[in-house]
Design a protein around this motif. Sequence first.
Motif, PDB file in Angstrom:
ATOM      1  N   MET A   1       0.823  -1.203   0.000  1.00  0.00           N
ATOM      2  CA  MET A   1       0.000   0.000   0.000  1.00  0.00           C
ATOM      3  C   MET A   1       0.863   1.261   0.000  1.00  0.00           C
ATOM      4  SD  MET A   1      -3.178   0.821  -0.136  1.00  0.00           S
ATOM      5  CE  MET A   1      -3.871   2.440  -0.323  1.00  0.00           C
ATOM      6  N   GLU A   2       1.986   1.218   0.695  1.00  0.00           N
ATOM      7  CA  GLU A   2       2.889   2.364   0.743  1.00  0.00           C
ATOM      8  C   GLU A   2       3.376   2.733  -0.655  1.00  0.00           C
ATOM      9  OE1 GLU A   2       5.073   5.442   2.522  1.00  0.00           O
ATOM     10  OE2 GLU A   2       3.610   4.106   3.440  1.00  0.00           O
ATOM     11  N   ALA A   3       3.722   1.702  -1.452  1.00  0.00           N
ATOM     12  CA  ALA A   3       4.196   1.954  -2.811  1.00  0.00           C
ATOM     13  C   ALA A   3       3.084   2.542  -3.672  1.00  0.00           C
ATOM     14  CB  ALA A   3       4.711   0.652  -3.429  1.00  0.00           C
ATOM     15  N   VAL A   4       1.863   2.062  -3.492  1.00  0.00           N
ATOM     16  CA  VAL A   4       0.715   2.574  -4.245  1.00  0.00           C
ATOM     17  C   VAL A   4       0.490   4.046  -3.923  1.00  0.00           C
ATOM     18  CG1 VAL A   4      -1.792   2.424  -4.511  1.00  0.00           C
ATOM     19  CG2 VAL A   4      -0.422   0.338  -4.472  1.00  0.00           C
ATOM     20  N   LEU A   5       0.523   4.393  -2.640  1.00  0.00           N
ATOM     21  CA  LEU A   5       0.278   5.776  -2.233  1.00  0.00           C
ATOM     22  C   LEU A   5       1.411   6.696  -2.676  1.00  0.00           C
ATOM     23  CD1 LEU A   5      -1.223   5.261   1.338  1.00  0.00           C
ATOM     24  CD2 LEU A   5      -2.417   5.816  -0.781  1.00  0.00           C
ATOM     25  N   THR A   6       2.636   6.224  -2.578  1.00  0.00           N
ATOM     26  CA  THR A   6       3.779   7.026  -3.023  1.00  0.00           C
ATOM     27  C   THR A   6       3.671   7.342  -4.512  1.00  0.00           C
ATOM     28  OG1 THR A   6       5.226   6.069  -1.323  1.00  0.00           O
ATOM     29  CG2 THR A   6       6.295   7.097  -3.221  1.00  0.00           C
ATOM     30  N   ALA A   7       3.288   6.343  -5.307  1.00  0.00           N
ATOM     31  CA  ALA A   7       3.132   6.550  -6.748  1.00  0.00           C
ATOM     32  C   ALA A   7       1.947   7.474  -7.043  1.00  0.00           C
ATOM     33  CB  ALA A   7       2.943   5.210  -7.449  1.00  0.00           C
ATOM     34  N   ALA A   8       0.871   7.322  -6.278  1.00  0.00           N
ATOM     35  CA  ALA A   8      -0.305   8.175  -6.475  1.00  0.00           C
ATOM     36  C   ALA A   8       0.028   9.640  -6.184  1.00  0.00           C
ATOM     37  CB  ALA A   8      -1.447   7.702  -5.579  1.00  0.00           C
ATOM     38  N   VAL A   9       0.747   9.886  -5.107  1.00  0.00           N
ATOM     39  CA  VAL A   9       1.136  11.245  -4.750  1.00  0.00           C
ATOM     40  C   VAL A   9       2.067  11.825  -5.811  1.00  0.00           C
ATOM     41  CG1 VAL A   9       2.415  12.649  -3.074  1.00  0.00           C
ATOM     42  CG2 VAL A   9       0.778  10.937  -2.272  1.00  0.00           C
ATOM     43  N   ALA A  10       2.953  11.008  -6.353  1.00  0.00           N
ATOM     44  CA  ALA A  10       3.857  11.476  -7.411  1.00  0.00           C
ATOM     45  C   ALA A  10       3.062  11.932  -8.640  1.00  0.00           C
ATOM     46  CB  ALA A  10       4.840  10.372  -7.787  1.00  0.00           C
ATOM     47  N   LEU A  11       2.031  11.181  -9.009  1.00  0.00           N
ATOM     48  CA  LEU A  11       1.186  11.575 -10.140  1.00  0.00           C
ATOM     49  C   LEU A  11       0.468  12.890  -9.853  1.00  0.00           C
ATOM     50  CD1 LEU A  11      -0.385   8.128 -11.139  1.00  0.00           C
ATOM     51  CD2 LEU A  11       1.126   9.532 -12.559  1.00  0.00           C
ATOM     52  N   LEU A  12      -0.040  13.037  -8.640  1.00  0.00           N
ATOM     53  CA  LEU A  12      -0.715  14.273  -8.252  1.00  0.00           C
ATOM     54  C   LEU A  12       0.246  15.454  -8.286  1.00  0.00           C
ATOM     55  CD1 LEU A  12      -2.787  12.831  -5.288  1.00  0.00           C
ATOM     56  CD2 LEU A  12      -3.764  13.922  -7.307  1.00  0.00           C
ATOM     57  N   ASP A  13       1.457  15.242  -7.796  1.00  0.00           N
ATOM     58  CA  ASP A  13       2.458  16.312  -7.791  1.00  0.00           C
ATOM     59  C   ASP A  13       2.832  16.751  -9.203  1.00  0.00           C
ATOM     60  OD1 ASP A  13       2.521  16.308  -5.048  1.00  0.00           O
ATOM     61  OD2 ASP A  13       4.384  15.152  -4.877  1.00  0.00           O
ATOM     62  N   GLU A  14       2.846  15.797 -10.121  1.00  0.00           N
ATOM     63  CA  GLU A  14       3.281  16.097 -11.487  1.00  0.00           C
ATOM     64  C   GLU A  14       2.225  16.850 -12.284  1.00  0.00           C
ATOM     65  OE1 GLU A  14       4.343  12.335 -13.142  1.00  0.00           O
ATOM     66  OE2 GLU A  14       5.979  12.022 -11.713  1.00  0.00           O
ATOM     67  N   ALA A  15       0.961  16.472 -12.120  1.00  0.00           N
ATOM     68  CA  ALA A  15      -0.057  17.079 -12.992  1.00  0.00           C
ATOM     69  C   ALA A  15      -1.422  17.249 -12.347  1.00  0.00           C
ATOM     70  CB  ALA A  15      -0.192  16.252 -14.272  1.00  0.00           C
ATOM     71  N   GLY A  16      -1.515  17.149 -11.044  1.00  0.00           N
ATOM     72  CA  GLY A  16      -2.773  17.413 -10.365  1.00  0.00           C
ATOM     73  C   GLY A  16      -3.740  16.246 -10.395  1.00  0.00           C
ATOM     74  N   GLU A  17      -4.953  16.524  -9.909  1.00  0.00           N
ATOM     75  CA  GLU A  17      -5.942  15.462  -9.722  1.00  0.00           C
ATOM     76  C   GLU A  17      -6.310  14.759 -11.024  1.00  0.00           C
ATOM     77  OE1 GLU A  17     -10.527  14.954  -8.093  1.00  0.00           O
ATOM     78  OE2 GLU A  17      -9.420  16.785  -7.631  1.00  0.00           O
ATOM     79  N   GLN A  18      -6.360  15.502 -12.133  1.00  0.00           N
ATOM     80  CA  GLN A  18      -6.756  14.896 -13.394  1.00  0.00           C
ATOM     81  C   GLN A  18      -5.784  13.818 -13.855  1.00  0.00           C
ATOM     82  OE1 GLN A  18      -5.765  18.017 -13.070  1.00  0.00           O
ATOM     83  NE2 GLN A  18      -4.147  18.462 -14.554  1.00  0.00           N
ATOM     84  N   ALA A  19      -4.556  13.865 -13.350  1.00  0.00           N
ATOM     85  CA  ALA A  19      -3.548  12.876 -13.751  1.00  0.00           C
ATOM     86  C   ALA A  19      -3.682  11.573 -12.970  1.00  0.00           C
ATOM     87  CB  ALA A  19      -2.140  13.440 -13.548  1.00  0.00           C
ATOM     88  N   LEU A  20      -4.432  11.603 -11.881  1.00  0.00           N
ATOM     89  CA  LEU A  20      -4.542  10.414 -11.025  1.00  0.00           C
ATOM     90  C   LEU A  20      -5.670   9.520 -11.524  1.00  0.00           C
ATOM     91  CD1 LEU A  20      -3.478   8.944  -8.536  1.00  0.00           C
ATOM     92  CD2 LEU A  20      -5.207  10.153  -7.187  1.00  0.00           C
ATOM     93  N   THR A  21      -5.320   8.560 -12.352  1.00  0.00           N
ATOM     94  CA  THR A  21      -6.259   7.539 -12.803  1.00  0.00           C
ATOM     95  C   THR A  21      -5.680   6.178 -12.445  1.00  0.00           C
ATOM     96  OG1 THR A  21      -5.260   7.267 -14.998  1.00  0.00           O
ATOM     97  CG2 THR A  21      -6.918   9.011 -14.746  1.00  0.00           C
ATOM     98  N   LEU A  22      -6.550   5.197 -12.338  1.00  0.00           N
ATOM     99  CA  LEU A  22      -6.071   3.856 -12.002  1.00  0.00           C
ATOM    100  C   LEU A  22      -5.156   3.320 -13.101  1.00  0.00           C
ATOM    101  CD1 LEU A  22      -9.229   2.197 -10.415  1.00  0.00           C
ATOM    102  CD2 LEU A  22      -7.420   3.525  -9.327  1.00  0.00           C
ATOM    103  N   ARG A  23      -5.467   3.654 -14.344  1.00  0.00           N
ATOM    104  CA  ARG A  23      -4.625   3.199 -15.453  1.00  0.00           C
ATOM    105  C   ARG A  23      -3.236   3.830 -15.388  1.00  0.00           C
ATOM    106  NH1 ARG A  23      -5.861   0.521 -19.826  1.00  0.00           N
ATOM    107  NH2 ARG A  23      -8.093   0.825 -19.457  1.00  0.00           N
ATOM    108  N   ALA A  24      -3.182   5.141 -15.105  1.00  0.00           N
ATOM    109  CA  ALA A  24      -1.891   5.818 -15.002  1.00  0.00           C
ATOM    110  C   ALA A  24      -1.095   5.280 -13.818  1.00  0.00           C
ATOM    111  CB  ALA A  24      -2.096   7.324 -14.854  1.00  0.00           C
ATOM    112  N   LEU A  25      -1.787   5.011 -12.721  1.00  0.00           N
ATOM    113  CA  LEU A  25      -1.107   4.476 -11.544  1.00  0.00           C
ATOM    114  C   LEU A  25      -0.563   3.082 -11.812  1.00  0.00           C
ATOM    115  CD1 LEU A  25      -0.331   4.782  -8.575  1.00  0.00           C
ATOM    116  CD2 LEU A  25      -2.598   3.903  -7.968  1.00  0.00           C
ATOM    117  N   ALA A  26      -1.356   2.259 -12.489  1.00  0.00           N
ATOM    118  CA  ALA A  26      -0.898   0.913 -12.822  1.00  0.00           C
ATOM    119  C   ALA A  26       0.331   0.970 -13.723  1.00  0.00           C
ATOM    120  CB  ALA A  26      -2.022   0.136 -13.502  1.00  0.00           C
ATOM    121  N   GLY A  27       0.305   1.911 -14.683  1.00  0.00           N
ATOM    122  CA  GLY A  27       1.467   2.071 -15.556  1.00  0.00           C
ATOM    123  C   GLY A  27       2.694   2.504 -14.790  1.00  0.00           C
TER     124      GLY A  27
END
Length: 215
Positions: A1-27
């Motif tokens: 779960m820690e890795a999932v959240l770290t990656a999710a926060v990285a996506l948010l930091d890079e491009a905001g909420e619109q960038a946080l999708t399950l597909r982008a996170l899986a990638g």
Amino acid sequence: MEAVLTAAVALLDEAGEQALTLRALAGRLGTGVGSIYWYVSGKDELLDRAIDHVLGGVLSAVQVQVRSDDPIDDLRMMAVTLFDAIVDRPWLGTQFMRNIADRGNSLRLYEALGEQTLRLDLTPKQRFHAVSAVVGVVVGSAADLGQEPPEEVLDGAVGRDEFLGRYAEMWRELDAGEYPFMHEIVDEFDGHDDKEQFLAALELTLAGLRLQAGA
């Protein structure tokens, strides 16, 4: 779960909420979308957990700070810590109160701020208004400063000071009789420090609270 959240926060930091999708996170994690559902039920829960994860770090930073004999000084210290976290993550400003109804870190931070007002001679309504005002100054200022700069500033064609200077020059050309305030403050605006501007707004709020509490 820690890795999932770290990656999710990285996506948010890079491009905001619109960038946080399950597909982008899986990638980002190099896995399939289906595996994300082992951890969260969907994007809403993922965003909730990412927010709570970041605010957990802010809460930890607040909790290790040394308390003083002055609750207003402590409120200032906590407010600046929260501001620094939000201004570095513009997406967090609009989401700070998202989970306030849950027993998560947003509620704990709100409680930590509020507990400082319990050390002051205030009514319940005054305490509520005091914390609301502090949070409003912090979140509003940080979200405003965190807005994406104009394209010409982003690509380096124009520096921040030069960009602000254009407005300053326009204001200097205004008729002083019609716009006396703008002429009064234009030199302060030109090249001003954003953090200093926030601290001044916070200080005005805390000074009013100190007067109200008779502290």
